[in-house]
Design an enzyme around this catalytic site. Structure first.
Site, PDB file in Angstrom:
ATOM      1  N   HIS A   1       0.802  -1.220   0.000  1.00  0.00           N
ATOM      2  CA  HIS A   1       0.000   0.000   0.000  1.00  0.00           C
ATOM      3  C   HIS A   1       0.839   1.276   0.000  1.00  0.00           C
ATOM      4  CE1 HIS A   1      -3.828  -2.197   1.664  1.00  0.00           C
ATOM      5  NE2 HIS A   1      -3.248  -2.832   0.651  1.00  0.00           N
TER       6      HIS A   1
ATOM      7  N   TYR B   1     -12.627  10.479   3.419  1.00  0.00           N
ATOM      8  CA  TYR B   1     -13.147   9.440   2.530  1.00  0.00           C
ATOM      9  C   TYR B   1     -13.337   8.089   3.212  1.00  0.00           C
ATOM     10  CZ  TYR B   1     -13.147  13.008  -0.854  1.00  0.00           C
ATOM     11  OH  TYR B   1     -13.470  14.176  -1.500  1.00  0.00           O
TER      12      TYR B   1
END
Length: 373
Positions: free
Chosen positions: A148, A252
């Site tokens: 990631h 988000y």
């Protein structure tokens, strides 16, 4: 070279109901180059040649006819581990005058730690190497992880640079900590400083470079051709990949809400899919397609596709054409499903064709055109 004739398939599961266009668009797919080792990103030079990054740490020049040149010198040393390595590439908005390019990469830090960084350098006149290179921005803190990193680079209309950064897998809760750049999108100047107009200037606890928070692993990003806003695709865990418009100071949601589950099947945060103050995706993909490169189509070769989004898909092994009505997704279409490749990046070329990179040890550069064009 081989040619494959493929058809655009009709809208596919999990999408808002929408009328489908009459007929199909037949595609010619041409493999322009082979032997690229896990290519990650593509940028077109003004003369139509391409710079392509390879995740192990090489930058290649590819001629318009597909000839692959030797690796360029002057590329930073990368942590080519797991999902890390040499990642995105972007040309400076004034490249024709200054020949500056920007690379995102996994940078080795102290001990076993690493993190995403951005490197700026000048492409020499012969296009054989990079000069005067320096790291201008670093994700903080670094962490010992193979996963990631993000990371896409997109210039906005003011000349500021968006940098997408993952939450390193082991640090999901840090996505909600606005004081660092874990699981964030940053917005910086071409020198790497926080860009004017960032939300942190007027908000306590926000790092000055941070534009938005609550992201998991953003590997698709593109600027809307009409509004100038940043659109992204974010990797969910097991499902819950999402498409978003990213605005200053917004949250988000990761890991507070998700349409997916953890890899072991456990619900994310008790199965919460929405909460006040947290942004919803315009659409989500469950099961996961693992969206990657993202581009808005504005060319002439596919007139019916103008204004559509095109997304790469890794796990889905396809491109996805996304029809929009403003910020509403009205249909999706699977492309190149029979090609059997993980699509890492997709760009519109100066010729109006789509150019895509496949993610493999023997990766390919392919062009996609309407049949007969």
């Amino acid at each position: 070279m081989r040619f494959i004739l493929l058809a655009v398939l009709l809208a596919w599961g999990g999408m808002p109901a929408a009328a489908q266009p009459a007929g199909e668009t037949a595609l010619d797919v041409k493999v322009m180059a082979r032997g690229l080792e896990h290519p990650w990103s593509l940028a077109f030079l003004p003369d139509g040649r391409m710079l392509v990054t390879e995740r192990p740490g090489r930058l290649r020049l590819i001629e318009r006819d597909g000839r692959v040149r030797p690796a360029l010198s002057g590329v930073p040393t990368v942590a080519a581990t797991g999902q890390g390595g040499l990642l995105d590439i972007a040309l400076d908005p004034a490249f024709s005058e200054n020949r500056l390019i920007y690379l995102s990469f996994a940078e080795r830090r102290g001990g076993d730690t690493n993190a995403t960084a951005v490197y700026r350098a000048r492409l020499n006149q012969a296009a054989t190497g990079l000069e005067a290179g320096q790291v201008i921005f670093r994700q903080e803190p670094a962490f010992a992880s193979r996963l990631h990193f993000g990371s896409r680079l997109v210039f906005d209309r003011s000349g500021a640079l968006f940098v997408t950064m993952g939450e390193r897998f082991q640090l999901p809760n840090e996505s909600q900590n606005a004081a660092n750049t874990i699981g964030k999108i940053a917005r910086v100047t071409t020198a790497g400083a926080p860009a004017p107009g960032n939300p942190g200037a007027g908000r306590d606890g926000w790092a000055p470079a941070v534009w938005s928070i609550g992201h998991r692993n953003v590997q698709g990003a593109a600027l809307h051709p009409a509004t100038g806003e940043l659109w992204i695709t974010n990797h969910g865990p097991r499902g819950g990949d999402g498409l978003y418009v990213v605005r200053a100071g917004r949250n988000y949601g990761w890991p507070l809400i998700s349409y997916g589950t953890h890899y072991d099947g456990r619900p994310v945060n008790g199965g919460a899919r929405s909460a006040p103050g947290l942004e919803q995706p315009l659409v989500h993909w469950t099961p996961s397609i693992a969206p990657s490169g993202l581009t808005f189509y504005t060319g002439d070769l596919f007139p019916a596709w103008r204004g559509n989004l095109i997304s790469g898909a890794l796990a889905g092994q396809m491109l996805v054409r996304i029809e929009l009505d403003g910020e509403r997704v009205v249909a999706q279409h699977r492309l190149l499903t029979e090609f059997g490749q993980r699509f890492r990046d997709v760009r519109q070329g100066p010729d109006g064709a789509l150019w895509a990179l496949t993610d493999a040890a023997d990766g390919q550069l392919v062009t996609i055109r309407p049949r007969g064009r």
